[in-house]
Design a protein around this motif. Structure first.
Motif, PDB file in Angstrom:
ATOM      1  N   UNK A 185       0.932  -1.170   0.168  1.00 47.61           N
ATOM      2  CA  UNK A 185      -0.046   0.031   0.210  1.00 47.61           C
ATOM      3  C   UNK A 185       1.105   1.233   0.022  1.00 47.61           C
ATOM      4  N   UNK A 186       0.719   2.135  -0.962  1.00 46.21           N
ATOM      5  CA  UNK A 186       1.599   3.410  -1.055  1.00 46.21           C
ATOM      6  C   UNK A 186       0.807   4.255   0.210  1.00 46.21           C
ATOM      7  N   UNK A 187       1.880   5.134   0.772  1.00 42.01           N
ATOM      8  CA  UNK A 187       1.310   6.143   1.660  1.00 42.01           C
ATOM      9  C   UNK A 187       0.649   7.233   0.670  1.00 42.01           C
ATOM     10  N   UNK A 188      -0.020   8.128   1.416  1.00 39.68           N
ATOM     11  CA  UNK A 188      -0.821   9.045   0.767  1.00 39.68           C
ATOM     12  C   UNK A 188       0.082  10.303  -0.119  1.00 39.68           C
ATOM     13  N   UNK A 189       1.250  10.449   0.624  1.00 40.74           N
ATOM     14  CA  UNK A 189       2.150  11.346  -0.070  1.00 40.74           C
ATOM     15  C   UNK A 189       2.978  10.687  -0.975  1.00 40.74           C
TER      16      UNK A 189
ATOM     17  N   UNK B 156       2.995  -2.894   4.046  1.00 34.85           N
ATOM     18  CA  UNK B 156       2.091  -3.962   3.852  1.00 34.85           C
ATOM     19  C   UNK B 156       0.981  -4.075   4.545  1.00 34.85           C
ATOM     20  N   UNK B 157       0.024  -4.908   3.819  1.00 36.41           N
ATOM     21  CA  UNK B 157      -1.200  -5.057   4.358  1.00 36.41           C
ATOM     22  C   UNK B 157      -1.667  -6.558   4.076  1.00 36.41           C
ATOM     23  N   UNK B 158      -2.257  -7.210   4.974  1.00 32.46           N
ATOM     24  CA  UNK B 158      -2.963  -8.428   4.669  1.00 32.46           C
ATOM     25  C   UNK B 158      -4.206  -8.418   4.309  1.00 32.46           C
TER      26      UNK B 158
ATOM     27  N   UNK C 112      -4.085  -3.214   7.222  1.00 33.83           N
ATOM     28  CA  UNK C 112      -2.461  -2.683   7.123  1.00 33.83           C
ATOM     29  C   UNK C 112      -1.741  -2.612   8.286  1.00 33.83           C
ATOM     30  N   UNK C 113      -0.375  -2.896   8.142  1.00 34.31           N
ATOM     31  CA  UNK C 113       0.695  -2.942   9.021  1.00 34.31           C
ATOM     32  C   UNK C 113       0.802  -1.498   9.593  1.00 34.31           C
ATOM     33  N   UNK C 114       0.168  -0.987  10.527  1.00 36.09           N
ATOM     34  CA  UNK C 114       0.372   0.317  10.867  1.00 36.09           C
ATOM     35  C   UNK C 114       1.574   0.763  11.913  1.00 36.09           C
ATOM     36  N   UNK C 115       2.400  -0.355  12.349  1.00 36.12           N
ATOM     37  CA  UNK C 115       3.368  -0.262  13.034  1.00 36.12           C
ATOM     38  C   UNK C 115       4.686  -0.475  12.050  1.00 36.12           C
ATOM     39  N   UNK C 116       4.556  -0.105  10.788  1.00 31.98           N
ATOM     40  CA  UNK C 116       5.678  -0.371   9.828  1.00 31.98           C
ATOM     41  C   UNK C 116       6.784   0.514  10.029  1.00 31.98           C
ATOM     42  N   UNK C 117       6.509   1.754  10.462  1.00 25.56           N
ATOM     43  CA  UNK C 117       7.805   2.624  10.745  1.00 25.56           C
ATOM     44  C   UNK C 117       8.733   2.497  11.746  1.00 25.56           C
TER      45      UNK C 117
ATOM     46  N   UNK D  36      -0.847   7.305  11.775  1.00 29.06           N
ATOM     47  CA  UNK D  36      -1.718   5.846  11.738  1.00 29.06           C
ATOM     48  C   UNK D  36      -3.043   6.096  10.845  1.00 29.06           C
ATOM     49  N   UNK D  37      -3.594   7.166  11.131  1.00 31.40           N
ATOM     50  CA  UNK D  37      -4.959   7.304  10.363  1.00 31.40           C
ATOM     51  C   UNK D  37      -4.627   7.725   9.029  1.00 31.40           C
ATOM     52  N   UNK D  38      -3.548   8.426   8.741  1.00 35.18           N
ATOM     53  CA  UNK D  38      -3.384   8.831   7.359  1.00 35.18           C
ATOM     54  C   UNK D  38      -2.905   7.316   6.708  1.00 35.18           C
ATOM     55  N   UNK D  39      -2.208   6.575   7.414  1.00 31.52           N
ATOM     56  CA  UNK D  39      -2.031   5.059   6.636  1.00 31.52           C
ATOM     57  C   UNK D  39      -3.356   4.520   6.493  1.00 31.52           C
ATOM     58  N   UNK D  40      -4.382   4.537   7.380  1.00 36.43           N
ATOM     59  CA  UNK D  40      -5.654   3.962   7.120  1.00 36.43           C
ATOM     60  C   UNK D  40      -6.288   4.577   6.031  1.00 36.43           C
ATOM     61  N   UNK D  41      -6.274   5.965   5.936  1.00 34.79           N
ATOM     62  CA  UNK D  41      -6.977   6.524   4.553  1.00 34.79           C
ATOM     63  C   UNK D  41      -6.255   6.057   3.342  1.00 34.79           C
TER      64      UNK D  41
END
Length: 233
Positions: free
Chosen positions: A7-11, A17-19, A62-67, A97-102
């Motif tokens: 999954x690409x970040x918004x910017x 990664x996402x399952x 989404x793997x929100x702890x990826x950073x 994290x919310x931006x990564x969810x978006x």
């Protein structure tokens, strides 16, 4: 069918990664983003995705702890792993994290040809589901035992799509005063429905492990299924 997806970040500055679980042999009727607990995209969260795929949805966690630590999987019943999870939560940037969810919602919508996308989250994910409802174009959101929602009630005015929250009344992370504030702030909100679970503690609807309370978990999951069927189609 299940697979890991990127999954690409918004910017566009990175990828994570996402399952992803998809219905077998049929087109998904909608998509649902599954938002992790503090334990990462572990077996329980993957099972949540699998169950949603069995119900006809495309599900992405989404793997929100990826950073912080990509691909981490922890268990709440193992004390050192529980403490590691608390440490990661303290370092985690929830706004990011919310931006990564978006970004995941955007990806899920593309995979459903522009169709509806919901979100469901647990623990930390329950809080993030509430924030997602207020800050993104998600079509419907469900939060299980979200922590600190009483401190986010000012964001409720931005909620324009349906939200459901599951609140265990004996949650040792959300005391009775916090629960009362949540009810006072949201009971009259036209887009929000709250369900209380007497005698239940945090994590009662986990897929596996010591925290699970089967009867209440099944009730909450039936309510969630009906909610998504109504609002996602």
């Amino acid at each position: 069918m299940t697979q890991m997806t990127r999954i690409s970040t918004l910017d566009g500055s990175g990828e994570f990664d996402g399952y992803c679980a998809t219905p077998q042999g049929r087109r998904p009727k909608a998509a649902i983003v599954v938002i992790q607990e503090i334990f990462g995209v572990n077996a329980g969260i993957r099972r949540k995705c699998d169950r949603l795929a069995e119900a006809g949805y495309l599900a992405i966690a989404p793997d929100l702890f990826w950073r912080l630590e990509p691909g981490i999987e922890l268990g709440p019943d193992i004390e050192p792993q529980l403490q590691r999870a608390f440490s990661l939560m303290e370092q985690f940037d929830q706004d990011q994290g919310v931006r990564d969810i978006e970004a995941t919602i955007k990806e899920a919508r593309l995979r459903c040809d522009g169709g509806k996308v919901g979100a469901v989250g647990y623990c930390l994910g329950g809080r993030l589901a509430f924030m997602t409802a207020a800050r993104t174009d998600v079509d419907a959101s469900v939060g299980y035992y979200g922590v600190g929602i009483d401190n986010l009630l000012g964001e409720s005015k931005a909620i324009a799509k349906p939200v459901m929250l599951h609140i265990p009344q004996e949650d040792h992370f959300v005391d009775k005063d916090a629960q009362a504030r949540i009810h006072a702030g949201l009971d009259d909100h036209p887009k929000v429905v709250l369900h209380d679970y007497p005698g239940e503690d945090h994590g009662f609807a986990t897929e596996m492990g010591a925290r699970r309370s089967p009867a209440s978990a099944d009730l909450a999951d039936r309510r969630t299924a009906a909610f998504f069927a109504e609002h996602l189609g």
